[in-house]
Design a protein around this motif. Structure first.
Motif, PDB file in Angstrom:
ATOM      1  N   GLY A 197       3.021   0.151   4.590  1.00  0.00           N
ATOM      2  CA  GLY A 197       2.759  -0.585   3.358  1.00  0.00           C
ATOM      3  C   GLY A 197       3.319  -1.993   3.407  1.00  0.00           C
ATOM      4  N   VAL A 198       4.579  -2.108   3.823  1.00  0.00           N
ATOM      5  CA  VAL A 198       5.201  -3.434   3.931  1.00  0.00           C
ATOM      6  C   VAL A 198       4.489  -4.261   4.989  1.00  0.00           C
ATOM      7  CG1 VAL A 198       7.296  -4.674   4.594  1.00  0.00           C
ATOM      8  CG2 VAL A 198       7.452  -2.672   3.106  1.00  0.00           C
ATOM      9  N   LEU A 199       4.168  -3.636   6.120  1.00  0.00           N
ATOM     10  CA  LEU A 199       3.518  -4.369   7.198  1.00  0.00           C
ATOM     11  C   LEU A 199       2.161  -4.910   6.762  1.00  0.00           C
ATOM     12  CD1 LEU A 199       3.391  -5.367  10.063  1.00  0.00           C
ATOM     13  CD2 LEU A 199       2.536  -3.118  10.774  1.00  0.00           C
ATOM     14  N   LEU A 200       1.377  -4.097   6.084  1.00  0.00           N
ATOM     15  CA  LEU A 200       0.065  -4.556   5.637  1.00  0.00           C
ATOM     16  C   LEU A 200       0.186  -5.695   4.627  1.00  0.00           C
ATOM     17  CD1 LEU A 200      -1.773  -1.126   5.312  1.00  0.00           C
ATOM     18  CD2 LEU A 200      -2.188  -2.908   7.022  1.00  0.00           C
ATOM     19  N   LYS A 201       1.220  -5.641   3.786  1.00  0.00           N
ATOM     20  CA  LYS A 201       1.453  -6.741   2.841  1.00  0.00           C
ATOM     21  C   LYS A 201       1.784  -8.027   3.599  1.00  0.00           C
ATOM     22  CE  LYS A 201       4.111  -7.998  -1.293  1.00  0.00           C
ATOM     23  NZ  LYS A 201       4.587  -9.302  -0.804  1.00  0.00           N
ATOM     24  N   ARG A 202       2.632  -7.909   4.633  1.00  0.00           N
ATOM     25  CA  ARG A 202       2.978  -9.095   5.435  1.00  0.00           C
ATOM     26  C   ARG A 202       1.747  -9.637   6.151  1.00  0.00           C
ATOM     27  NH1 ARG A 202       8.720  -8.147   6.584  1.00  0.00           N
ATOM     28  NH2 ARG A 202       9.519  -7.822   4.458  1.00  0.00           N
ATOM     29  N   LEU A 203       0.923  -8.743   6.673  1.00  0.00           N
ATOM     30  CA  LEU A 203      -0.288  -9.195   7.358  1.00  0.00           C
ATOM     31  C   LEU A 203      -1.225  -9.909   6.388  1.00  0.00           C
ATOM     32  CD1 LEU A 203      -1.033  -6.176   9.725  1.00  0.00           C
ATOM     33  CD2 LEU A 203      -0.511  -8.525  10.418  1.00  0.00           C
ATOM     34  N   SER A 204      -1.313  -9.419   5.161  1.00  0.00           N
ATOM     35  CA  SER A 204      -2.152 -10.097   4.168  1.00  0.00           C
ATOM     36  C   SER A 204      -1.609 -11.491   3.868  1.00  0.00           C
ATOM     37  CB  SER A 204      -2.243  -9.267   2.883  1.00  0.00           C
ATOM     38  OG  SER A 204      -1.015  -9.256   2.174  1.00  0.00           O
TER      39      SER A 204
END
Length: 249
Positions: A43-50
C-alpha cells in the motif's frame, strides 16, 4: 547528497538510483529501496509510486513551461519513462522495467535538470540532513508518549509529527514545496490548539513542546531557497510565534 528543487532533477536522481539495480532484482524490492518504502507494505509502495508518476508529469510540464526554444531533446525521455509506469508488475524481474531506462534517457534528464536549476533555485537541505531530522522526529515521538501532556494533545503531536516524518521520507519525491506544505499544515493544525498548549505549565511538557517547535523551525529554515527563486516560507509558520516565545522565556 543534494536533493534537487526542480522536478526534472528529482526525477533524474530517482531513476538513476533505480537504474543501478541488477536486472535480476525483483521490481518490488527495487522500488522499496529507491523510495524508502517499508519492506512488504504494498500500500505504501503504490502510494509512493503514484507520487513518482505525478513527479514525472510535473517534470514534463516544468520543461514545457521553463525551457525556451527547441524542447525536443529535453522531452525525448518521457515516452520511455511512461512505459516504466504503464504496467508495473511488482513481482516481476526489474529487467521488465529497466529496459526502458538507458544512459541516453538519464542524460537527457540531466540536461533538463541543468537547464532548469537556475530557475528553481537550490535548497540547503541534503539527504544527510533529512536522515538527521527523521531521527530527531523519532526521538520526539518517543518523548511524546512519556510526556505529561493530556491525551488529546499527545495524539495531536503524535499525528502531526508522524505526518511531518512521512513528508521528510518523501522529500526526494515532493521536494521543498511538498515539505513546506506539510509544515504549514502541521502548524495550522497545532495553532487551533494554541490556548490549550499555552495552558501547559509542566516543565517536561513545556520542554517537549519547545523541542518540537524548534525542530519544525529548523526544518523550515533548511528548505528556504537560494539564488533567484522565491522563498517558500508559508504564513502558517508565524501562527505559533506567541507560543514559541512563551516557551523560550
Amino acid at each position: 547528497m543534494e536533493i534537487k528543487n526542480n522536478p526534472v532533477g528529482r526525477l533524474h536522481d530517482i531513476l538513476f538510483n533505480a537504474y543501478n539495480y541488477r536486472d535480476a532484482d525483483v521490481t518490488q524490492r527495487v522500488w522499496e529501496s529507491v523510495l524508502d518504502a517499508p519492506v512488504g507494505d504494498a500500500g505504501v509502495l503504490l502510494k509512493r509510486l503514484s507520487e513518482v508518476i505525478a513527479l514525472k508529469d510535473q517534470a514534463k510540464q516544468a520543461i514545457i513551461d521553463g525551457i525556451e526554444g527547441d524542447q525536443s531533446l529535453y522531452l525525448a525521455p518521457f515516452p520511455k519513462i511512461d512505459q516504466i509506469f504503464a504496467r508495473v508488475d511488482l513481482s516481476s524481474g526489474w529487467s521488465n522495467s529497466k529496459q526502458f531506462l538507458n544512459e541516453a534517457t538519464l542524460n537527457a534528464l540531466a540536461f533538463g535538470n541543468h537547464a532548469l536549476s537556475t530557475k528553481h533555485g537550490t535548497c540547503n537541505l541534503t539527504s544527510e540532513q533529512v536522515i538527521d531530522f527523521i531521527e530527531k522526529l523519532d526521538h520526539l515521538l518517543r518523548d511524546c508518549l512519556s510526556s505529561n501532556l493530556p491525551e488529546a494533545l499527545q495524539k495531536l503531536f503524535q499525528k502531526n509529527l508522524e505526518s511531518l516524518r512521512q513528508a521528510l521520507i518523501c522529500y526526494k519525491i515532493s521536494g521543498a514545496e511538498g515539505l513546506q506544505n506539510e509544515i504549514d499544515r502541521t502548524i495550522g493544525a497545532m495553532s487551533r490548539y494554541s490556548s490549550e498548549l499555552l495552558d501547559q505549565t509542566d516543565e517536561t511538557s513545556q520542554g517537549f513542546m519547545k523541542s518540537v517547535f524548534e525542530l519544525i523551525g529548523n526544518i523550515n529554515n533548511s528548505i528556504q531557497l537560494t539564488e533567484t527563486a522565491l522563498k517558500l516560507a508559508g504564513p502558517a509558520v508565524i501562527a505559533l510565534l506567541p507560543l514559541v516565545q512563551s516557551l523560550c522565556k
